[in-house]
Motif scaffolding. Structure first.
Motif, PDB file in Angstrom:
ATOM      1  N   ARG A  69       2.139  -8.633  -7.689  1.00 37.98           N
ATOM      2  CA  ARG A  69       1.646  -7.430  -6.990  1.00 37.98           C
ATOM      3  C   ARG A  69       1.681  -6.218  -7.905  1.00 37.98           C
ATOM      4  N   GLU A 121       4.070  -5.873   1.893  1.00 35.84           N
ATOM      5  CA  GLU A 121       2.846  -5.135   1.588  1.00 35.84           C
ATOM      6  C   GLU A 121       2.920  -3.699   2.112  1.00 35.84           C
ATOM      7  N   SER A 175       2.775  -0.358  -0.499  1.00 33.96           N
ATOM      8  CA  SER A 175       1.641   0.583  -0.479  1.00 33.96           C
ATOM      9  C   SER A 175       1.940   1.905   0.207  1.00 33.96           C
ATOM     10  N   SER A 191       1.521   5.186  -1.761  1.00 36.59           N
ATOM     11  CA  SER A 191       0.209   5.529  -2.312  1.00 36.59           C
ATOM     12  C   SER A 191      -0.840   5.833  -1.252  1.00 36.59           C
ATOM     13  N   VAL A 192      -0.557   5.539   0.013  1.00 38.85           N
ATOM     14  CA  VAL A 192      -1.552   5.718   1.065  1.00 38.85           C
ATOM     15  C   VAL A 192      -1.961   7.174   1.278  1.00 38.85           C
ATOM     16  N   ILE A 211      -6.761   0.973  -1.002  1.00 35.34           N
ATOM     17  CA  ILE A 211      -5.429   1.353  -0.531  1.00 35.34           C
ATOM     18  C   ILE A 211      -5.500   1.875   0.902  1.00 35.34           C
ATOM     19  N   GLY A 215      -3.920   0.088   4.098  1.00 37.62           N
ATOM     20  CA  GLY A 215      -2.947   0.846   4.882  1.00 37.62           C
ATOM     21  C   GLY A 215      -3.245   0.772   6.375  1.00 37.62           C
TER      22      GLY A 215
END
Length: 233
Positions: A13, A45, A49, A52-53, A161, A165
């Motif tokens: 990942r 997951e 993430s 960064s969302v 992304i 999300g």
């Protein structure tokens, strides 16, 4: 063994951006079953993430994302029903086949040559949603679709992304409603997060220092091997 698998998933990942479920699902399923493996993959997951969302939401191509996300809202619950109601061996084989096909398509360098439109966006979102619901592996159809267009790589990355999300949030709700996120499963997932996070850091470190094309080929080969093992074990 579960910790080792999750650590390797984190490396994959962190280096390539491929969903960790592509490693975890075929490798963890024989140990804990597909529903527990899928729940842990979704937890990872979300964790990978979440930072960064917010920034991605500002750059994302929402015109392309919204139809896909709307279709995924249908596909995710359907995939989740399959996950909890179909024979676990059939689920394991289905996931392994989906991963193997995805690896072959990515390795071939295939790109969708048509112009993105509402129909193809809806179709991609539906397939991605189903694969997300059944095992958290809905990334490849969307990656192939987005990177076939003419948008800048930064916009594509932000769009991916943002899309993931949204779909991960829906998947958490779907899994919760199906009792897949029990206290025991959450406890197991939390206990494995540290080794997954270390894998993420190692993957990011390798990305800056190792030949990208060589290592990506190694990852694709490893994913193909894991998928084949999921078919025969």
């Amino acid at each position: 063994m579960a910790a080792l698998i999750c650590g390797i998933a984190g490396v994959v990942r962190g280096f390539s951006g491929f969903g960790s479920a592509m490693v975890q699902m075929p490798a963890l399923t024989p140990l804990v079953g597909p529903s527990v493996a899928a729940a842990i993959a979704v937890m990872f997951e979300v964790m990978a993430s979440i930072q960064s969302v917010p920034g991605a939401f500002r750059q994302a191509n929402w015109r392309a994302i919204l139809p896909m996300a709307a279709a995924a809202l249908i596909g995710i619950p359907v995939g989740t029903v399959f996950l909890v109601s179909i024979d676990p061996v059939i689920v394991q084989r289905t996931i392994a086949i989906a991963i193997l096909i995805s690896v072959l398509i990515i390795a071939s360098g295939f790109r969708y040559s048509g112009q993105p439109n509402r129909a193809t966006s809806l179709g991609t979102g539906l397939v991605s949603g189903f694969l997300t619901g059944i095992g958290g592996i809905g990334g490849p159809p969307v990656v192939i679709y987005f990177f076939s267009g003419s948008n800048k790589a930064s916009i594509n990355r932000a769009s991916l992304i943002a899309y993931f999300g949204l779909t991960q949030a829906v998947t958490v709700v779907a899994y919760w409603l199906r009792d897949l996120l029990s206290v025991e499963v959450l406890g197991l997932g939390l206990s494995l997060i540290p080794v997954f996070y270390l894998g993420l850091l190692l993957g990011s470190w390798l990305f800056a220092r190792v030949n990208e094309h060589l290592f990506r080929r190694l990852i694709l080969g490893f994913l193909a091997l894991v998928a084949v093992m999921g078919l025969v074990i």
